[in-house]
Design an enzyme around this catalytic site. Structure first.
Site, short mmCIF file in Angstrom:
data_model
loop_
_atom_site.label_atom_id
_atom_site.label_comp_id
_atom_site.label_asym_id
_atom_site.label_seq_id
_atom_site.Cartn_x
_atom_site.Cartn_y
_atom_site.Cartn_z
N ARG A 20 37.03 49.64 42.76
CA ARG A 20 36.93 48.32 43.43
C ARG A 20 35.87 47.49 42.71
O ARG A 20 34.67 47.51 43.06
CB ARG A 20 36.57 48.50 44.91
CG ARG A 20 36.36 47.17 45.63
CD ARG A 20 37.58 46.34 45.73
NE ARG A 20 38.61 46.97 46.54
CZ ARG A 20 39.86 46.54 46.58
NH1 ARG A 20 40.24 45.51 45.86
NH2 ARG A 20 40.76 47.18 47.33
N ARG A 80 46.47 50.46 36.26
CA ARG A 80 45.06 50.56 36.64
C ARG A 80 44.65 51.95 37.10
O ARG A 80 43.46 52.19 37.33
CB ARG A 80 44.69 49.52 37.68
CG ARG A 80 45.41 49.65 39.01
CD ARG A 80 44.87 48.61 39.99
NE ARG A 80 45.63 48.59 41.24
CZ ARG A 80 45.26 47.90 42.32
NH1 ARG A 80 44.15 47.18 42.29
NH2 ARG A 80 45.99 47.91 43.40
N HIS A 115 41.89 41.62 36.00
CA HIS A 115 41.52 41.23 37.39
C HIS A 115 39.99 41.26 37.55
O HIS A 115 39.44 42.08 38.28
CB HIS A 115 42.20 42.26 38.32
CG HIS A 115 42.22 41.91 39.77
ND1 HIS A 115 41.09 41.74 40.54
CD2 HIS A 115 43.25 41.73 40.64
CE1 HIS A 115 41.43 41.48 41.79
NE2 HIS A 115 42.73 41.47 41.88
N ASP A 150 42.83 33.07 47.97
CA ASP A 150 43.70 33.94 47.16
C ASP A 150 44.75 33.02 46.54
O ASP A 150 45.77 32.73 47.12
CB ASP A 150 44.35 34.99 48.06
CG ASP A 150 44.99 36.10 47.23
OD1 ASP A 150 45.40 37.12 47.84
OD2 ASP A 150 45.10 35.94 45.99
N GLU A 162 40.68 35.77 37.50
CA GLU A 162 41.59 36.71 36.85
C GLU A 162 42.42 36.04 35.77
O GLU A 162 43.07 35.01 36.03
CB GLU A 162 42.49 37.35 37.91
CG GLU A 162 41.70 38.03 39.01
CD GLU A 162 42.55 38.33 40.24
OE1 GLU A 162 42.03 38.25 41.37
OE2 GLU A 162 43.74 38.64 40.06
O1 TA6 Z 1 44.26 39.09 42.78
C1 TA6 Z 1 44.13 38.88 44.16
C2 TA6 Z 1 44.87 39.97 44.90
O2 TA6 Z 1 46.24 39.95 44.56
C3 TA6 Z 1 44.63 39.80 46.39
O3 TA6 Z 1 45.84 39.47 47.06
C4 TA6 Z 1 44.09 41.16 46.83
O4 TA6 Z 1 45.14 42.01 47.21
C5 TA6 Z 1 43.42 41.61 45.53
O5 TA6 Z 1 44.36 41.25 44.53
C6 TA6 Z 1 43.00 43.06 45.47
O6 TA6 Z 1 44.13 43.88 45.45
P1 TA6 Z 1 43.90 45.49 45.55
O7 TA6 Z 1 45.27 46.08 45.42
O8 TA6 Z 1 42.98 45.86 44.41
O9 TA6 Z 1 43.23 45.71 46.87
#
Ligand code: TA6
Length: 305
Positions: free
Chosen positions: A77, A103, A173, A218, A277
């Site tokens: 994370r 990932r 990301h 978002d 991102e």
């Molecule tokens: O990039 C933004 C996003 O698509 C949000 O919708 C949120 O889900 C974030 O990615 C994190 O996603 P994850 O699957 O890492 O919890």
């Protein structure tokens, strides 16, 4: 759990004294960069850049949650999750893992070098295999070049090894560290159309002023090649994200309520981060003919205000 021999082999083949070493942490293998120019970690799982702090910066450029898991099969994370070959939910299979498989995939080290002035470049590689083909029936080779020095350069190249074209989405990301997201502003996206994922996927047009977040955000900004600048008055710096080969930029912060629902994200961490991102998503998905390659890159740097 990586075997000692795997670490010994990586260290022998790719380690560079005084610049780059390999170690095991939480059952994962990571490359550790430590030079006069930068400190950083790159996990082989997901080719995940999980730490980057250039010399002269008191605060890391990348945000990583203190609650993040560092475990096989779990995305870290923070840092820069590598999103491929779909962004968000998989359109034709809602039960597929969000953001694709790259990932949490096991990347191999293809090459590593350190140059004289403290810059380290690592090239990691992922090829299609039976598991990836079950999730996404195409043959590909992905190469990810990570260069750490005064700047962080990330270059993700996908090659179509199939006999037919394929389309994919992707995102670097990137979680950036800010002093307080409520006081930071984001420049570079004025007048750009975006998909608002917190308002029914409505398509909206960004205003002229730098963006200041005031709640869960978002947004997938479309058809933009712009450099984004996060101006951070609290840490007294600007974080600049240049990009090539990317037509989408995603801006995300979960804010307080969404953060509470994330087990790997502290309830009080959301003010200290914003995701900028570097992506090709939605309308900007990439279509590759057989044998073709596409590279998407981000160049991230910190500068004084
Ligand atoms: O990039 C933004 C996003 O698509 C949000 O919708 C949120 O889900 C974030 O990615 C994190 O996603 P994850 O699957 O890492 O919890």
């Amino acid at each position: 759990m990586p075997s000692g021999t795997k670490l010994d082999d990586l260290q022998a083949r790719f380690g560079v004294a005084g610049a780059l070493r390999f170690e095991e942490a939480g059952g994962l293998v990571r490359a550790v960069v430590a030079t006069a120019r930068a400190q950083g970690d790159v996990y082989l799982q997901g080719a995940h850049v999980a730490r980057y702090r250039p010399a002269g910066q008191q605060q890391p450029v990348l945000f990583v949650s203190t609650r993040s898991a560092f475990a096989a099969g779990k995305a870290i994370r923070g840092g820069v999750p590598l999103i491929f070959p779909w962004f968000g939910a998989k359109a034709d299979n809602p039960s597929a893992p969000q953001h694709g498989f790259a990932r949490v995939a096991a990347f191999d080290v293809e090459s590593a070098r350190a140059d004289g002035d403290g810059k380290v470049t690592l090239v990691l590689r992922l090829e299609a295999d039976a598991a990836s083909r079950r999730a996404w029936p195409h043959d590909f080779v992905a190469r990810y070049r990570v260069t750490m020095g005064e700047t962080l350069e990330l270059a993700f190249e996908v090659e179509n090894r199939s006999a037919s074209p394929f389309a994919y989405e992707e995102a670097l990301h990137t979680y950036l560290t800010v002093g307080d997201v409520r006081k930071a502003t984001i420049g570079g996206l004025a007048g750009t159309t975006f998909i608002d994922k917190v308002d029914g996927l409505k398509r909206k047009r960004e205003g002229a002023a730098p963006i200041q977040l005031g709640g869960e955000t978002d947004r997938v900004y479309l058809d933009t090649t712009a450099t984004c600048v996060v101006d951070d008055p609290v840490l007294g710096r600007r974080l600049v994200v240049d990009k090539q080969g990317s037509a989408s930029t995603v801006v995300w912060n979960p804010w307080n309520e969404k953060a509470k629902g994330m087990a790997d994200f502290g309830d009080d961490e959301w003010p200290r981060m914003v995701c900028i991102e570097t992506a090709n998503a939605a309308d900007n998905a990439v279509t590759l003919p057989p044998g073709a390659k596409h590279e998407t890159s981000a160049l991230i740097r910190a500068e004084a205000r």
